[in-house]
Design a protein around this motif. Sequence first.
Motif, PDB file in Angstrom:
ATOM      1  N   ASP A 177       0.815  -1.225   0.000  1.00 15.85           N
ATOM      2  CA  ASP A 177       0.000   0.000   0.000  1.00 15.85           C
ATOM      3  C   ASP A 177       0.835   1.255   0.000  1.00 15.85           C
ATOM      4  OD1 ASP A 177      -2.169  -1.294   2.590  1.00 15.85           O
ATOM      5  OD2 ASP A 177      -2.036  -1.724   0.454  1.00 15.85           O
ATOM      6  N   THR A 178       2.080   1.128   0.419  1.00 14.23           N
ATOM      7  CA  THR A 178       2.906   2.318   0.568  1.00 14.23           C
ATOM      8  C   THR A 178       2.884   3.187  -0.684  1.00 14.23           C
ATOM      9  OG1 THR A 178       4.380   0.904   1.855  1.00 14.23           O
ATOM     10  CG2 THR A 178       5.153   3.114   1.380  1.00 14.23           C
ATOM     11  N   SER A 180       0.333   3.911  -2.641  1.00 11.90           N
ATOM     12  CA  SER A 180      -0.793   4.846  -2.554  1.00 11.90           C
ATOM     13  C   SER A 180      -0.646   5.790  -1.364  1.00 11.90           C
ATOM     14  CB  SER A 180      -2.114   4.099  -2.425  1.00 11.90           C
ATOM     15  OG  SER A 180      -2.034   2.856  -3.038  1.00 11.90           O
ATOM     16  N   LEU A 181      -0.184   5.233  -0.256  1.00 20.50           N
ATOM     17  CA  LEU A 181      -0.039   6.064   0.938  1.00 20.50           C
ATOM     18  C   LEU A 181       0.911   7.229   0.677  1.00 20.50           C
ATOM     19  CD1 LEU A 181       0.248   3.314   3.685  1.00 20.50           C
ATOM     20  CD2 LEU A 181      -1.679   4.827   3.277  1.00 20.50           C
ATOM     21  N   TRP A 182       1.989   6.947  -0.027  1.00 16.00           N
ATOM     22  CA  TRP A 182       2.964   7.993  -0.301  1.00 16.00           C
ATOM     23  C   TRP A 182       2.373   9.050  -1.242  1.00 16.00           C
ATOM     24  CZ3 TRP A 182       6.849   9.912   2.062  1.00 16.00           C
ATOM     25  CH2 TRP A 182       7.746  10.750   1.402  1.00 16.00           C
ATOM     26  N   ALA A 185       0.395  11.227   0.881  1.00 14.81           N
ATOM     27  CA  ALA A 185       1.277  12.031   1.733  1.00 14.81           C
ATOM     28  C   ALA A 185       1.871  13.198   0.950  1.00 14.81           C
ATOM     29  CB  ALA A 185       2.391  11.148   2.299  1.00 14.81           C
TER      30      ALA A 185
ATOM     31  N   THR B  23      -0.798  -6.085   2.396  1.00 16.80           N
ATOM     32  CA  THR B  23      -1.276  -4.703   2.482  1.00 16.80           C
ATOM     33  C   THR B  23      -1.409  -4.285   3.944  1.00 16.80           C
ATOM     34  OG1 THR B  23      -3.583  -5.330   2.546  1.00 16.80           O
ATOM     35  CG2 THR B  23      -2.601  -5.029   0.377  1.00 16.80           C
ATOM     36  N   LEU B  24      -1.508  -2.983   4.130  1.00 13.30           N
ATOM     37  CA  LEU B  24      -1.601  -2.420   5.464  1.00 13.30           C
ATOM     38  C   LEU B  24      -2.855  -2.936   6.159  1.00 13.30           C
ATOM     39  CD1 LEU B  24       0.134  -0.528   7.061  1.00 13.30           C
ATOM     40  CD2 LEU B  24      -1.300   1.347   6.326  1.00 13.30           C
TER      41      LEU B  24
END
Lengths: 266, 243
Positions: A177-178, A180-182, A185, B23-24
């Motif tokens: 997911d990082t 999308s998370l990034w 952010a 995934t998270l």
Amino acid sequence: MRMDHRSSQDLLRDQVAYRWRLFVALTWVNFKLRYYGSYLGYFWSLLKPLGLFGVLYIVFTVILKQSTPHFGVVLLLGIILWDFFVAGTMAGMNGLIGNYQMIRKVSLPRIVLVAASVSSAFIGCIFNLLIFFLFAVLDGVALTPKSLWFIPLIIALYILVLGIGLILSIIVVKVRDTLSLWEVATQLGFWMTPIVYRMSLVPEKWRFCIFFNPMSGIIEYSRYLLIGVGGLTKIGYCYVISLSSLILLIGIAVFKWKEGEMVEDL
Amino acid sequence: MEPAITVKNLSKTFRLPQERRGTLRERLMKLHYRNDRKDRRTLDNISFEIQRGEFFGIIGRNGSGKSTLLKILAGIYKPDKGGEIQIHGRIAPMLELGVGFNLELTGRENVYLNATILGLTKKEIHARYEDIVRFAELENFMELQVKHYSSGMAVKLAFAVAAQIDAPIMLLDEVLAVGDFVFQEKCFAYFEECKRQGKTIILVTHNPQTMERFADRAMLIHQSHISVMGDPYQVLERYHAIG
């Protein structure tokens, strides 16, 4: 575990030479691939920052009546530098997972993969800066000797992005997911960095928080050094450079620590 | 004279999590209990030696652990603690072809990239470029993007580059010898040339004929152990018996 009959000095030199050749080749290939396939290639990639610039410029000058001198090029510079921050960290983040075919087939210095991805985005940034200088000259901006202090800043930007890219490239292997998370952010980060506004517009009590973000310093000071708008403090300058260097060192350490485990998870 | 490769007590264990937590959301949801990891021992306490100039065959069924062994020798995987590997001399691992090959690039660009990844300098690549093109029989296609190549053409090009890598110890996967019959013979001729030059060659194969044709000594890997090692004919007998 492995032994070779040449001296360890020769081996080291060969290793370093190989890594350099690989780095140059991969950077060049990544750069070509970004812009391949269309005749206008590079100019299409310019469209994004210029498009953003166009919209923001109209909003802030025509609608909101911004009054900063040279507002156009001030905004453009901020956008170009921020665009590299986003593109570079994203490219770096993809350095391992995007190259997993290569990593699984041959023993490769993986750090070179991430560095090459970031560097190909950096080449794009350099070209964008040339465009910026063109616009700046047209707008009547004059470079001064102190503009040379921009060079350490752009290097700081590169190493900051590389450091973050290295860390992200490891995290993303375990937590996909990082990506999308990034993205989210950086969207937030855009507004928390003085790109469309200047530091002087930020209320005193928030100024320190905003300044904590190294991109704030890089962009503010670049504007000052290249266009002459805004201000610069020696302490702030040193802070930005030191923090970027620190982040690079942390990035390298984290990468070296965890890269071995990653092969099996790719 | 010391052996080219010495392997002692080599093991490789893969820790496979029971559930995927990529995934998270998956991680947060499952945070409260441990993800039991099942250990899969792909290689169990392997020891062997390979002498200089020897043509050593490794045969085994899929899943036996031979690919893992090769990847460890090639430096891609790290072995478990306690294992010892000694390699005397530069080793050229050629396990898969066309590493780094990108379909958007032309044949020429891919040659330069692939050769660089495999360790050649720009000067060396310049010098050998004509030979590579000739070996691959792709004289008229080098400026074409590889995405327009047939799979046979791409493989020939990749093999042609790999054949330029010069090292005293070579780690080959027989999968390399692909393409039509004429080209396959070229590949085998290359293997024979390497043997004639006195290189130490480790060849992984599925094919008993290849083993008979080339190997001085051989080893059968079965279910993460060395089942038998020594004379290629004995090894082959065992291999057939298992199948």
